[in-house]
Design a protein around this motif. Structure first.
Motif, PDB file in Angstrom:
ATOM      1  N   GLU A 192      80.832  -7.421  73.782  1.00  0.00           N
ATOM      2  CA  GLU A 192      81.865  -6.642  74.261  1.00  0.00           C
ATOM      3  C   GLU A 192      81.049  -5.975  75.575  1.00  0.00           C
ATOM      4  O   GLU A 192      79.860  -6.028  75.674  1.00  0.00           O
ATOM      5  N   ALA A 193      81.899  -5.661  76.466  1.00  0.00           N
ATOM      6  CA  ALA A 193      81.445  -4.935  77.664  1.00  0.00           C
ATOM      7  C   ALA A 193      80.458  -3.797  77.418  1.00  0.00           C
ATOM      8  O   ALA A 193      79.460  -3.747  78.059  1.00  0.00           O
ATOM      9  N   SER A 194      80.758  -2.870  76.416  1.00  0.00           N
ATOM     10  CA  SER A 194      79.951  -1.831  76.261  1.00  0.00           C
ATOM     11  C   SER A 194      78.413  -2.227  75.589  1.00  0.00           C
ATOM     12  O   SER A 194      77.722  -1.232  75.838  1.00  0.00           O
ATOM     13  N   GLU A 195      78.337  -3.432  75.395  1.00  0.00           N
ATOM     14  CA  GLU A 195      77.107  -3.818  74.832  1.00  0.00           C
ATOM     15  C   GLU A 195      76.205  -4.882  75.592  1.00  0.00           C
ATOM     16  O   GLU A 195      75.374  -5.241  75.316  1.00  0.00           O
ATOM     17  N   LEU A 196      76.988  -4.950  76.820  1.00  0.00           N
ATOM     18  CA  LEU A 196      76.278  -5.979  77.812  1.00  0.00           C
ATOM     19  C   LEU A 196      74.684  -5.693  78.253  1.00  0.00           C
ATOM     20  O   LEU A 196      73.908  -6.559  78.439  1.00  0.00           O
ATOM     21  N   TYR A 197      74.602  -4.509  78.628  1.00  0.00           N
ATOM     22  CA  TYR A 197      73.203  -4.042  78.956  1.00  0.00           C
ATOM     23  C   TYR A 197      72.908  -2.649  78.432  1.00  0.00           C
ATOM     24  O   TYR A 197      73.073  -1.570  79.001  1.00  0.00           O
ATOM     25  N   PRO A 198      72.631  -2.406  77.222  1.00  0.00           N
ATOM     26  CA  PRO A 198      72.600  -1.212  76.482  1.00  0.00           C
ATOM     27  C   PRO A 198      71.213  -0.431  76.761  1.00  0.00           C
ATOM     28  O   PRO A 198      71.346   0.621  76.740  1.00  0.00           O
ATOM     29  N   SER A 199      70.166  -1.112  77.166  1.00  0.00           N
ATOM     30  CA  SER A 199      68.792  -0.365  77.473  1.00  0.00           C
ATOM     31  C   SER A 199      68.267  -1.422  78.920  1.00  0.00           C
ATOM     32  O   SER A 199      68.448  -2.555  78.957  1.00  0.00           O
ATOM     33  N   GLY A 200      67.443  -0.397  79.571  1.00  0.00           N
ATOM     34  CA  GLY A 200      66.597  -1.018  80.714  1.00  0.00           C
ATOM     35  C   GLY A 200      66.756  -0.446  81.920  1.00  0.00           C
ATOM     36  O   GLY A 200      67.511   0.599  81.978  1.00  0.00           O
TER      37      GLY A 200
END
Length: 389
Positions: A352-360
């Protein structure tokens, strides 16, 4: 004719506004039958003094060059569809269909090149050594390439474009170039509230006097209708979601699924280099995430895509981590370009969109991209027109 065939097979509904526009295209088709074309076969010397009005006078014919056509109306009313049909069927070999913004970018490149030419180079390009004004020779170059110019989505937002359009179009028309344009705006609203707009008014007057100005504002928004019931965000990435995106492409472009192997590609020119588009039809382009975000592309590339296509399908967006921070940054820039131009996005993603780039690096800023991805799925966004807000 081709338009009637589309009605017979149900791709379009009977529409009196479209029927009126078709009658104007038929008039122009008739006027172009037997119309003389400028081609590269003519010498650079002959075009300097060539005017199509003179051709008819010299040949004993009292005809005038055909009037151009300016077609305006709301989003999804079929303007581009009708112009594409006309372009494909027009009885000329030297014809070109181009997005208006892309055309103007090319004009500015040509003008810059002309200013840098030596006297000999100017002669070689059909001009005079001391001809410092680039607009007449650039118009001659364009006239040698296309007797019929079809512009999609004419909109004027740049003062540099506004200041040269009147003279450029006048030169093209005196050379016999026939112009067809579609726009979301009535001519009187072009460059509305723009800087020094009074200097642009002669161009608007020319359009109103020398073009057939035709409204196309029927009740049916065909583009919006094609989106009804079509999801825009597919997850996860598998054969099912890939097939769903493929089906959506054929629905949005009115293409037959049996023509799967015949879908054309496209090429955009971006700052002097080519950007390959794997699949493109009827204003809809298909890319993989890898092609657009794993390669060293930038804002100029994404803006070119956003200006050319009203809908983009992106395949296989992965979940990104800190090792993919460059891909994440490019994806942010890409989504910003689409959002600012009202481009519709259909995509398949691993999560899902909210999980595409959670950290970094940049994960906090990525939250805005998530918000935009969510908004771009809404009915309000889908109904928004294509073009810079």
């Amino acid at each position: 004719m081709a338009y009637e065939d589309l009605k017979v097979i149900g791709e379009i509904k009977p529409d009196e506004h479209q029927a009126n526009a078709v009658s104007h295209f038929e008039r122009l088709y008739t006027d172009l039958s037997g119309y003389p074309e400028l081609t590269q076969k003519r010498s650079s010397l002959s075009i300097k003094s060539w005017r199509f009005a003179n051709f008819f006078r010299w040949s004993g014919d009292d005809r005038k060059p055909p009037r151009g056509l300016y077609l305006y109306g709301g989003i999804g009313r079929g303007k581009s569809m009708l112009m594409d049909l006309f372009h494909d069927l027009a009885p000329l070999k030297a014809k070109k269909r181009v997005h208006f913004h892309e055309f103007m970018l090319d004009v500015h490149v040509r003008m810059k090149e002309w200013r840098g030419f030596s006297g000999k180079e100017r002669i070689a390009h059909g001009g005079k050594p001391a001809e410092d004004d680039p607009i007449p020779p650039v118009a001659r170059q364009i006239a040698l390439e296309a007797t019929l110019l079809c512009f999609d989505e004419m909109q004027v937002t740049d003062i540099a474009d506004a200041m040269i359009l009147g003279r450029l179009f006048r030169e093209l028309m005196e050379l016999g170039v026939v112009i067809v344009a579609t726009s979301n705006r009535v001519p009187d609203d072009l460059y509305k509230d723009g800087l020094n707009r009074q200097l642009f008014m002669p161009f608007i007057d020319m359009i109103n006097k020398e073009f057939d100005v035709v409204a196309l504002d029927g009740p049916t928004d065909y583009r919006l209708n094609r989106f009804k019931g079509v999801p825009t965000y597919y997850t996860p990435i598998n054969d099912k979601t890939t097939q769903q995106l493929s089906d959506a492409f054929f629905r949005l472009t009115d293409r037959d699924v049996e023509d799967r192997d015949k879908v054309p590609s496209d090429t955009l020119m971006v700052q002097g280099r080519e950007l390959f588009v794997p699949k493109a039809a009827r204003g809809v382009a298909v890319f993989s995430f890898k092609r657009l975000c794993a390669n060293p592309l930038g804002a100029a590339d994404y803006l070119a895509i956003a200006r050319r296509y009203h809908t983009v399908i992106m395949v296989a967006i992965p979940k990104m981590n800190k090792e993919k921070r460059n891909e994440a940054k490019r994806f942010v820039t890409f989504i910003d370009a689409l959002y600012e131009h009202g481009v519709k996005l259909l995509c398949s993603a691993e999560v899902e969109a909210s999980e595409l780039y959670p950290s970094g690096d940049g994960a906090f800023e990525f939250e805005r991209t998530v918000s935009r991805l969510m908004e771009m799925q809404s009915d309000e966004y889908i109904a928004r027109g294509h073009g810079l807000e």
